[in-house]
Design a protein around this motif. Structure first.
Motif, short mmCIF file in Angstrom:
data_model
loop_
_atom_site.label_atom_id
_atom_site.label_comp_id
_atom_site.label_asym_id
_atom_site.label_seq_id
_atom_site.Cartn_x
_atom_site.Cartn_y
_atom_site.Cartn_z
N HIS A 7 12.11 22.08 25.29
CA HIS A 7 13.20 21.75 26.21
C HIS A 7 12.29 21.68 27.60
N TYR A 8 11.99 20.35 27.79
CA TYR A 8 11.12 19.94 29.24
C TYR A 8 11.71 20.52 30.47
N ALA A 9 11.03 21.04 31.36
CA ALA A 9 11.43 21.39 32.60
C ALA A 9 12.31 20.62 33.41
N THR A 10 12.05 19.42 33.27
CA THR A 10 12.74 18.30 34.20
C THR A 10 12.94 16.96 33.35
N VAL A 11 13.79 16.19 33.90
CA VAL A 11 14.10 15.02 33.38
C VAL A 11 12.68 14.25 33.10
N THR A 12 11.89 14.23 34.41
CA THR A 12 10.82 13.22 34.71
C THR A 12 9.79 13.84 33.56
N GLU A 13 9.47 15.08 33.33
CA GLU A 13 8.85 15.40 32.28
C GLU A 13 9.19 15.15 30.81
N ALA A 14 10.51 14.96 30.59
CA ALA A 14 10.83 14.93 29.32
C ALA A 14 10.77 13.52 29.06
N ILE A 15 10.89 12.45 30.19
CA ILE A 15 10.77 11.19 29.90
C ILE A 15 9.16 10.86 29.68
N ALA A 16 8.29 11.49 30.38
CA ALA A 16 6.85 11.43 30.26
C ALA A 16 6.57 11.66 28.92
N ASP A 59 24.63 21.35 42.45
CA ASP A 59 25.31 20.04 42.77
C ASP A 59 25.69 19.37 41.13
N PRO A 60 26.90 19.44 40.96
CA PRO A 60 27.41 18.48 39.50
C PRO A 60 26.88 17.22 39.44
N ALA A 61 26.58 16.63 40.67
CA ALA A 61 26.10 15.34 40.60
C ALA A 61 24.60 15.22 40.02
N ASP A 62 23.71 16.28 39.85
CA ASP A 62 22.55 16.58 39.42
C ASP A 62 22.45 16.64 37.95
N GLU A 63 23.72 16.82 37.11
CA GLU A 63 23.58 16.74 35.76
C GLU A 63 23.23 15.46 35.04
N ALA A 64 22.34 15.70 34.16
CA ALA A 64 21.89 14.57 33.28
C ALA A 64 21.61 14.85 31.76
N ILE A 65 21.72 13.97 31.04
CA ILE A 65 21.05 14.10 29.63
C ILE A 65 19.99 12.98 29.25
N VAL A 66 19.02 13.33 28.71
CA VAL A 66 17.81 12.34 28.19
C VAL A 66 18.09 12.06 26.64
N TYR A 67 18.31 10.93 26.33
CA TYR A 67 18.42 10.67 25.07
C TYR A 67 17.11 10.16 24.57
N ALA A 68 16.58 10.59 23.48
CA ALA A 68 15.59 10.04 22.59
C ALA A 68 16.27 9.02 21.49
N VAL A 80 18.75 7.53 30.06
CA VAL A 80 19.13 8.85 30.88
C VAL A 80 20.67 8.71 31.33
N THR A 81 21.54 9.52 31.31
CA THR A 81 22.88 9.38 31.70
C THR A 81 23.16 10.57 32.63
N GLY A 82 24.33 10.53 33.40
CA GLY A 82 24.97 11.49 33.90
C GLY A 82 25.87 12.32 32.74
N TYR A 83 26.46 13.29 33.26
CA TYR A 83 27.57 13.97 32.31
C TYR A 83 28.30 14.73 33.31
N GLY A 84 29.56 15.07 32.50
CA GLY A 84 30.52 15.62 33.53
C GLY A 84 31.25 14.51 34.27
N VAL A 85 31.22 15.00 35.52
CA VAL A 85 31.91 14.26 36.51
C VAL A 85 30.98 12.67 36.73
N SER A 86 29.86 12.87 36.31
CA SER A 86 28.90 11.64 36.53
C SER A 86 29.21 10.45 35.36
N THR A 87 29.92 10.86 34.22
CA THR A 87 29.70 9.71 33.31
C THR A 87 31.09 9.00 32.98
#
Length: 108
Positions: A7-16, A59-68, A80-87
């Motif tokens: 589980h990568y620490a950040t969205v950016t790391e996961a994508i890389a 901040d709930p707006a910072d919630e994201a899911i990275v799909y492979a 990359v999508t938001g989830y919760g209130v962001s979807t």
């Protein structure tokens, strides 16, 4: 030998890291299609190979899911999508079908 899941620490790391594994398309979801620049792919042709969920610390707006995502034709990319209130509902419905395929594959 079973591949270890990280589980990568950040969205950016996961994508890389996923790009290093061949997930080179950077998808956006438009209706029932994934788009990467001028290329369009039918979403139902893809399965979720993995996903990574991130929660914002305050901040709930910072919630994201990275799909492979991977297709039987060998196309691989990330979404990359938001989830919760962001979807939005359309995104939820399209990804629900892919998520089911992911769960089904994990049970085998």
């Amino acid at each position: 030998m079973q591949e270890q899941k990280f589980h990568y620490a950040t969205v950016t790391e996961a994508i890389a890291k996923l790009k290093e594994q061949g997930y080179t398309h950077e998808f956006s979801l438009e209706g029932d299609y994934f788009k990467d620049g001028e290329e369009t792919f039918k979403a139902s042709d893809f399965e979720i190979a993995d996903l990574y969920r991130y929660e914002g610390p305050s901040d709930p707006a910072d919630e994201a899911i990275v799909y492979a995502l991977v297709s039987p034709a060998g196309e691989k990319g990330t979404l990359v999508t938001g989830y919760g209130v962001s979807t939005d509902e359309a995104t939820i419905e399209t990804l629900k079908n892919l998520h089911y395929k992911y769960q089904q594959g994990r049970q085998d």
